[in-house]
Design a protein around this motif. Sequence first.
Motif, PDB file in Angstrom:
ATOM      1  N   ILE A 235       0.830  -1.216   0.000  1.00 41.05           N
ATOM      2  CA  ILE A 235       0.000   0.000   0.000  1.00 41.05           C
ATOM      3  C   ILE A 235       0.862   1.263   0.000  1.00 41.05           C
ATOM      4  O   ILE A 235       0.377   2.355   0.307  1.00 41.05           O
ATOM      5  CB  ILE A 235      -0.973   0.019   1.196  1.00 41.05           C
ATOM      6  CG1 ILE A 235      -0.222  -0.110   2.524  1.00 41.05           C
ATOM      7  CG2 ILE A 235      -2.012  -1.093   1.062  1.00 41.05           C
ATOM      8  CD1 ILE A 235      -1.080   0.186   3.745  1.00 41.05           C
ATOM      9  N   ILE A 240      -2.980   5.306   2.656  1.00 38.68           N
ATOM     10  CA  ILE A 240      -3.795   4.489   3.566  1.00 38.68           C
ATOM     11  C   ILE A 240      -3.087   4.343   4.913  1.00 38.68           C
ATOM     12  O   ILE A 240      -1.896   4.049   4.975  1.00 38.68           O
ATOM     13  CB  ILE A 240      -4.064   3.100   2.955  1.00 38.68           C
ATOM     14  CG1 ILE A 240      -5.054   3.204   1.792  1.00 38.68           C
ATOM     15  CG2 ILE A 240      -4.586   2.121   4.003  1.00 38.68           C
ATOM     16  CD1 ILE A 240      -5.286   1.901   1.055  1.00 38.68           C
ATOM     17  N   PHE A 242      -4.079   2.694   9.013  1.00 37.62           N
ATOM     18  CA  PHE A 242      -5.080   1.920   9.749  1.00 37.62           C
ATOM     19  C   PHE A 242      -4.534   1.531  11.113  1.00 37.62           C
ATOM     20  O   PHE A 242      -3.328   1.580  11.359  1.00 37.62           O
ATOM     21  CB  PHE A 242      -5.515   0.674   8.964  1.00 37.62           C
ATOM     22  CG  PHE A 242      -4.378  -0.237   8.558  1.00 37.62           C
ATOM     23  CD1 PHE A 242      -3.891  -1.213   9.415  1.00 37.62           C
ATOM     24  CD2 PHE A 242      -3.801  -0.121   7.298  1.00 37.62           C
ATOM     25  CE1 PHE A 242      -2.853  -2.049   9.042  1.00 37.62           C
ATOM     26  CE2 PHE A 242      -2.753  -0.955   6.914  1.00 37.62           C
ATOM     27  CZ  PHE A 242      -2.283  -1.920   7.784  1.00 37.62           C
ATOM     28  N   ASP A 246      -9.399  -2.217  12.432  1.00 39.08           N
ATOM     29  CA  ASP A 246      -9.930  -1.655  11.190  1.00 39.08           C
ATOM     30  C   ASP A 246     -10.113  -2.753  10.150  1.00 39.08           C
ATOM     31  O   ASP A 246      -9.575  -3.860  10.270  1.00 39.08           O
ATOM     32  CB  ASP A 246      -9.000  -0.564  10.643  1.00 39.08           C
ATOM     33  CG  ASP A 246      -9.055   0.710  11.481  1.00 39.08           C
ATOM     34  OD1 ASP A 246      -9.934   0.800  12.344  1.00 39.08           O
ATOM     35  OD2 ASP A 246      -8.215   1.595  11.265  1.00 39.08           O
ATOM     36  N   VAL A 248     -10.479  -3.762   5.818  1.00 40.22           N
ATOM     37  CA  VAL A 248     -10.212  -3.386   4.433  1.00 40.22           C
ATOM     38  C   VAL A 248     -11.380  -3.868   3.584  1.00 40.22           C
ATOM     39  O   VAL A 248     -11.912  -4.964   3.804  1.00 40.22           O
ATOM     40  CB  VAL A 248      -8.874  -3.964   3.928  1.00 40.22           C
ATOM     41  CG1 VAL A 248      -8.866  -5.494   3.941  1.00 40.22           C
ATOM     42  CG2 VAL A 248      -8.552  -3.459   2.519  1.00 40.22           C
ATOM     43  N   ILE A 250     -12.728  -4.783  -0.215  1.00 41.04           N
ATOM     44  CA  ILE A 250     -12.201  -5.219  -1.509  1.00 41.04           C
ATOM     45  C   ILE A 250     -13.356  -5.362  -2.481  1.00 41.04           C
ATOM     46  O   ILE A 250     -14.402  -5.929  -2.157  1.00 41.04           O
ATOM     47  CB  ILE A 250     -11.436  -6.553  -1.343  1.00 41.04           C
ATOM     48  CG1 ILE A 250     -10.141  -6.297  -0.546  1.00 41.04           C
ATOM     49  CG2 ILE A 250     -11.130  -7.188  -2.692  1.00 41.04           C
ATOM     50  CD1 ILE A 250      -9.334  -7.536  -0.237  1.00 41.04           C
ATOM     51  N   ILE A 386      -8.321  -6.534   9.025  1.00 38.69           N
ATOM     52  CA  ILE A 386      -6.893  -6.404   8.707  1.00 38.69           C
ATOM     53  C   ILE A 386      -6.109  -7.212   9.733  1.00 38.69           C
ATOM     54  O   ILE A 386      -6.343  -7.108  10.938  1.00 38.69           O
ATOM     55  CB  ILE A 386      -6.474  -4.925   8.708  1.00 38.69           C
ATOM     56  CG1 ILE A 386      -7.235  -4.175   7.608  1.00 38.69           C
ATOM     57  CG2 ILE A 386      -4.967  -4.795   8.505  1.00 38.69           C
ATOM     58  CD1 ILE A 386      -7.029  -2.676   7.606  1.00 38.69           C
ATOM     59  N   LEU A 397      -0.291  -4.474   3.998  1.00 42.75           N
ATOM     60  CA  LEU A 397      -1.592  -4.791   4.581  1.00 42.75           C
ATOM     61  C   LEU A 397      -1.855  -6.261   4.328  1.00 42.75           C
ATOM     62  O   LEU A 397      -1.792  -6.721   3.174  1.00 42.75           O
ATOM     63  CB  LEU A 397      -2.678  -3.913   3.945  1.00 42.75           C
ATOM     64  CG  LEU A 397      -4.105  -3.992   4.532  1.00 42.75           C
ATOM     65  CD1 LEU A 397      -4.865  -2.697   4.225  1.00 42.75           C
ATOM     66  CD2 LEU A 397      -4.891  -5.175   3.989  1.00 42.75           C
ATOM     67  N   LEU A 436      -8.983  -1.656  -3.444  1.00 43.51           N
ATOM     68  CA  LEU A 436      -9.306  -1.723  -2.024  1.00 43.51           C
ATOM     69  C   LEU A 436      -9.258  -0.341  -1.372  1.00 43.51           C
ATOM     70  O   LEU A 436      -8.696   0.603  -1.913  1.00 43.51           O
ATOM     71  CB  LEU A 436      -8.377  -2.705  -1.301  1.00 43.51           C
ATOM     72  CG  LEU A 436      -6.850  -2.496  -1.372  1.00 43.51           C
ATOM     73  CD1 LEU A 436      -6.390  -1.397  -0.415  1.00 43.51           C
ATOM     74  CD2 LEU A 436      -6.120  -3.789  -1.054  1.00 43.51           C
ATOM     75  N   TRP A 437      -9.863  -0.255  -0.203  1.00 42.83           N
ATOM     76  CA  TRP A 437      -9.795   0.925   0.652  1.00 42.83           C
ATOM     77  C   TRP A 437     -10.071   0.472   2.076  1.00 42.83           C
ATOM     78  O   TRP A 437     -10.482  -0.666   2.299  1.00 42.83           O
ATOM     79  CB  TRP A 437     -10.774   2.017   0.197  1.00 42.83           C
ATOM     80  CG  TRP A 437     -12.226   1.638   0.260  1.00 42.83           C
ATOM     81  CD1 TRP A 437     -13.130   1.957   1.233  1.00 42.83           C
ATOM     82  CD2 TRP A 437     -12.953   0.833  -0.692  1.00 42.83           C
ATOM     83  NE1 TRP A 437     -14.362   1.417   0.941  1.00 42.83           N
ATOM     84  CE2 TRP A 437     -14.288   0.730  -0.237  1.00 42.83           C
ATOM     85  CE3 TRP A 437     -12.614   0.208  -1.911  1.00 42.83           C
ATOM     86  CZ2 TRP A 437     -15.263   0.025  -0.930  1.00 42.83           C
ATOM     87  CZ3 TRP A 437     -13.586  -0.503  -2.601  1.00 42.83           C
ATOM     88  CH2 TRP A 437     -14.901  -0.579  -2.114  1.00 42.83           C
ATOM     89  N   VAL A 438      -9.835   1.341   3.039  1.00 40.82           N
ATOM     90  CA  VAL A 438      -9.901   0.966   4.450  1.00 40.82           C
ATOM     91  C   VAL A 438     -10.937   1.821   5.160  1.00 40.82           C
ATOM     92  O   VAL A 438     -11.138   2.988   4.821  1.00 40.82           O
ATOM     93  CB  VAL A 438      -8.507   1.152   5.099  1.00 40.82           C
ATOM     94  CG1 VAL A 438      -8.593   1.150   6.615  1.00 40.82           C
ATOM     95  CG2 VAL A 438      -7.558   0.057   4.634  1.00 40.82           C
ATOM     96  N   ARG A 439     -11.606   1.234   6.143  1.00 44.53           N
ATOM     97  CA  ARG A 439     -12.489   2.015   7.024  1.00 44.53           C
ATOM     98  C   ARG A 439     -12.280   1.547   8.467  1.00 44.53           C
ATOM     99  O   ARG A 439     -11.791   0.437   8.716  1.00 44.53           O
ATOM    100  CB  ARG A 439     -13.960   1.885   6.616  1.00 44.53           C
ATOM    101  CG  ARG A 439     -14.593   0.560   6.931  1.00 44.53           C
ATOM    102  CD  ARG A 439     -16.116   0.646   6.997  1.00 44.53           C
ATOM    103  NE  ARG A 439     -16.651  -0.592   7.505  1.00 44.53           N
ATOM    104  CZ  ARG A 439     -17.368  -1.453   6.797  1.00 44.53           C
ATOM    105  NH1 ARG A 439     -17.658  -1.214   5.542  1.00 44.53           N
ATOM    106  NH2 ARG A 439     -17.826  -2.559   7.367  1.00 44.53           N
TER     107      ARG A 439
END
Length: 597
Positions: A235, A240, A242, A246, A248, A250, A386, A397, A436-439
Amino acid sequence: MLSPQLLVLFGSQTGTAQDVSERLGREARRRQLCCRVQALDSYPVVNLINEPLVIFVCATTGQGDPPDNMKGFWKFIFRRNLPSTSLCQMDFAVLGLGDSSYAKFNFVAKKLHRRLLQLGGSALLPVCLGDDQHELGPDATIDPWLRDLWEKVLGPHAVPLDLGVTTPAVPWPSRFTLQLLREAPRRCSEELSVAGTDPQGLPSELQPFLAPMVTNQRVTGPSHFQDVRLIEFDISGSGISFAAGDVVLIQPENAASRVQQFCQLLGLDPDQHFTLQPQEPGVPCPERLPQPCSVRRLVSQYLDISSVPRRSFFELLACLSPHELERDKLLELSSARGQEELCEYCTRPRRTILEVLCDFPHTASAVPPAYLFDLIPPIRPRAFSIASSLLAHPERLQILVAVVQYRTRLKEPRRGLCSSWLASLDPGQGPVQVPLWVRSGGLKFPETRDTPVILVGPGTGVAPFRAAIQERVARGQIGNVLFFGCRQRDQDFYWEAEWKELQERGCLTLITAFSREQEQKVYVQHRIREQGPLVWELLERRGAHFYLAGNAKYMPAGVSDALTSVFQEEGGLSSPEAAAYLARLQRTLRFQTETWA
């Protein structure tokens, strides 16, 4: 269109609440009602005082939290200075989506319902509590609730919804018009739309980061029944960041063979391009699709042809069918009396949309392309805990993925869309990129150095706890206790060497349960009872936080029972006192869970 004006507002984390809201919008328009559908945080909440009729559709996430796209609304609606007559002109109904394996089942929907009543709103119906754990999913509750809703909204003179009268004519217009282009566009908008991340902001659903896959390694033994993968992404350069707990997200794709089969069935050219135009004002085009877009891109990356269709799919398909026998069968499956047959045909064996279309070939070949957006839901991103910390693996990640495959009475095994797609990717054969992204996740860990944590993570449920342990060890936080369970130590003991090395360094207390290595099965809940003195000491005298992650079916209830037994035996509490002690831990977020079906 008839009055009254209907407003549907949704708070959605994974997309299910949005799907239900869009279904509500479609059903309203079929009944000749004007209807707007919006995310809660995109709606000017001060305008609620002017709305006569509002349906709220909201999910509950994490430990009873509202979804990200309704947090602004949530904060506003609970202001103490709002007058108790603020919404006295509004009729409302609340539809909740939750998971009964969580302690705070549908907490957001219940709390919102109460608050709207406090502000003077009139409830058309009791709150609907959709449950992911039900055999038929949330629809088991939603379907009868919607029937009652339309009766309330439309009164005794409801618009008849007799599909048999209107077929084969279309009962309501498609959301979009679709214009097929004769030639491919010169500039490839698809190339531009997936070029990478937005340099102005962090990766998101609309602009994911195309993360290079570094490794894709099977971590279960060759004779183990399940293929579990440890997958690592690079990444670097993404922006990003985290923390432990948290998740990820996809965005998966349909397999090329399925895309080809679908296009052949519907008579579509995968290389042809098209443009979309909304039929109604205020309805946006799908933001994930470029304009123009190829049919291949639409089917491979947007339409969820591998999902199990809902009843509304059969209703619309019946209306589009020119074939009498197929239409009659579709009408039967979509009728109220046909729900047991639909369950037997579709829900229990997990028959997919593509397989249903194969069973109704004359109908499938006659589906107008514009109706694909009304028939088939979009592919939703999949969330994974994660399994690594940036403090231990900078610019990397990692996730632990159990490849979903199981058998029903159907000939073909059922396969999870995202896990199967990820497992098929091999970075050893050439560059692989995954959007992908993270929240932020539902699990929050204490930041103080001397607050212990008890982590219960059987199977792949251990993934978020690996991130937590790596993070806590790097920060010098002490009192890390891990209960890990699996079938056999030589087949599915994830990160065995890592745990043992941390044990030797005095950074971790590891307690294992190998369920199949003795005649009597031993699970993590048995080990919790055995370790009762340690568990009670940590919780009662050292203020430990307790975390649980894994399969929602039996394990969470077993762990809760084990804990209440410990409270009684080690703490001398009565049964009601032990239950109250557990409830207090949950209320103060010293007991947190993350479970899945």
